[in-house]
Motif scaffolding. Structure first.
Motif, mmCIF file in Angstrom:
data_model
loop_
_atom_site.group_PDB
_atom_site.id
_atom_site.type_symbol
_atom_site.label_atom_id
_atom_site.label_comp_id
_atom_site.label_asym_id
_atom_site.label_seq_id
_atom_site.Cartn_x
_atom_site.Cartn_y
_atom_site.Cartn_z
ATOM 1 N N GLU A 40 5.361 11.701 2.400
ATOM 2 C CA GLU A 40 4.236 11.165 2.826
ATOM 3 C C GLU A 40 5.268 12.143 4.742
ATOM 4 O O GLU A 40 4.478 12.977 5.395
ATOM 5 N N GLY A 45 3.327 5.627 3.518
ATOM 6 C CA GLY A 45 2.270 6.604 3.788
ATOM 7 C C GLY A 45 1.443 5.692 4.622
ATOM 8 O O GLY A 45 0.825 5.417 6.342
ATOM 9 N N PRO A 46 0.338 4.895 4.164
ATOM 10 C CA PRO A 46 -1.017 4.179 4.379
ATOM 11 C C PRO A 46 -0.212 2.478 5.918
ATOM 12 O O PRO A 46 -0.520 2.663 6.626
ATOM 13 N N ASP A 51 -1.326 9.301 2.098
ATOM 14 C CA ASP A 51 -0.627 8.739 0.883
ATOM 15 C C ASP A 51 -0.282 9.485 -0.270
ATOM 16 O O ASP A 51 -1.169 9.812 -0.652
ATOM 17 N N PRO A 66 3.016 9.232 -2.307
ATOM 18 C CA PRO A 66 3.901 9.226 -2.197
ATOM 19 C C PRO A 66 5.120 9.549 -2.410
ATOM 20 O O PRO A 66 5.225 10.859 -2.601
ATOM 21 N N ARG A 126 0.764 -1.284 -0.104
ATOM 22 C CA ARG A 126 0.143 0.061 -0.322
ATOM 23 C C ARG A 126 0.529 0.921 0.115
ATOM 24 O O ARG A 126 0.332 2.345 -0.061
ATOM 25 N N GLY A 127 2.739 1.016 -0.165
ATOM 26 C CA GLY A 127 3.149 2.619 0.145
ATOM 27 C C GLY A 127 3.414 2.279 1.450
ATOM 28 O O GLY A 127 2.308 2.665 2.576
#
Length: 310
Positions: free
Chosen positions: A183, A78-79, A178, A180, A75-76
């Motif tokens: 963040e 940040g998440p 989020d 990318p 999810r990257g």
């Protein structure tokens, strides 16, 4: 040594190396003079079998409690960090990347500053190549409270792998979200705009792995798109003015587009030494925590008004 417990938050994804993760974990848990009370390990999507085995062994052999959070898909950052924060049992949370090395006294220096009233505490770092004996650079963050707020309008005023913060202050600013590749900066800007009490310790407390490709990753079209989105968000939320926005697009956007052979010396000569120059101009010793670095301070109210957390 401290009255309030704290958690350590680390995320891992498929591109991380198992040996780097082990070294990072050992430095931030086993070798600390002040150990965390909880470790939150977030696996951001599927990982190679070797890394999965390494994660299981770290959990089994940890001297402190580990909360393992597995996200089924990537999810990257940040998440993934937001998911980790939800799993924290403590309000004080320390961040650590899965390929860096914490100095043994890192938490002993930073956690008491949060306990004393700070919402966000950063520190200096040493960049290294093959191992921590191969020091290739040093980042000294701005430590004067006015400098932190002013600097944040053009640069991230915190070395993101070094931060310790109050979870409640992070959540009050809306969490990581989020955005990318940006963040951390976006969160810190919103925390400053929201009145967070911020501190930077000039002393290096983390070894930051640069390795091959570090300067390539600071440029390119994907990072440019995130950069432009960040600047639009900061302008929309009133964290920067229209002239500051135009300046940032030209300076920061242009930096993302120049060839790596130019980007590296520009970073070395212009970006990284900022804190050292500022501290020298104020007569501050950057080899150890300065008096101003230990001052709990809010954002500079004269720098740029903000209608709400930015």
């Amino acid at each position: 040594m401290r009255d309030e417990p704290f958690a350590l938050l680390m995320t891992v994804y498929g591109g991380d190396r198992e040996d780097h993760l082990r070294a990072a974990y050992a430095s931030a848990v086993h070798e600390q003079s002040l150990r965390p009370d909880q470790v939150i390990l977030v696996q951001d999507g599927p990982v190679p079998e070797e890394l999965e085995r390494g994660l299981a062994e770290l959990v089994d052999g940890s001297p402190v409690e580990v909360t393992f959070v597995r996200l089924e898909r990537n999810r990257g950052l940040g998440p993934a960090l937001d998911a980790g924060l939800q799993a924290s049992r403590h309000d004080i949370v320390a961040r650590m990347d899965a390929d860096d090395i914490a100095m043994p006294h890192r938490f002993e220096v930073q956690v008491p500053l949060v306990g004393a009233g700070a919402d966000l505490v950063g520190a200096g770092l040493l960049e290294f190549g093959t191992d921590i004996t191969d020091i290739v650079g040093r980042r000294v963050p701005p430590s004067d409270p006015e400098d932190i707020a002013r600097y944040s309008r053009l640069h991230d005023p915190f070395n993101h792998p070094t931060v310790v913060y109050r979870r409640s202050a992070v959540m009050a600013a809306g969490g990581y979200g989020d955005l990318p590749l940006m963040e951390d900066y976006w969160l810190f800007a919103r925390m400053i705009a929201n009145g967070a009490r911020v501190v930077n310790v000039a002393e290096p407390l983390v070894y930051y792995r640069v390795g091959d490709g570090a300067y390539e990753r600071r440029g390119g079209r994907d990072l440019l798109r995130s950069e432009l989105r960040l600047q639009r968000e900061m302008l929309r939320e009133g964290f920067i003015s229209q002239p500051q926005y135009l300046r940032n697009v030209v300076v920061r956007g242009g930096y993302r587009l120049v060839p790596t052979m130019i980007r590296r010396p520009v970073y070395r000569w212009v970006v990284a030494p900022y804190g050292a120059r500022r501290n020298r101009s104020r007569g501050t010793d950057t080899a150890a925590p300065s008096t101003s670095a230990q001052t709990v301070a809010g954002p500079d109210p004269t720098s740029q008004p903000s209608a709400r957390p930015s």
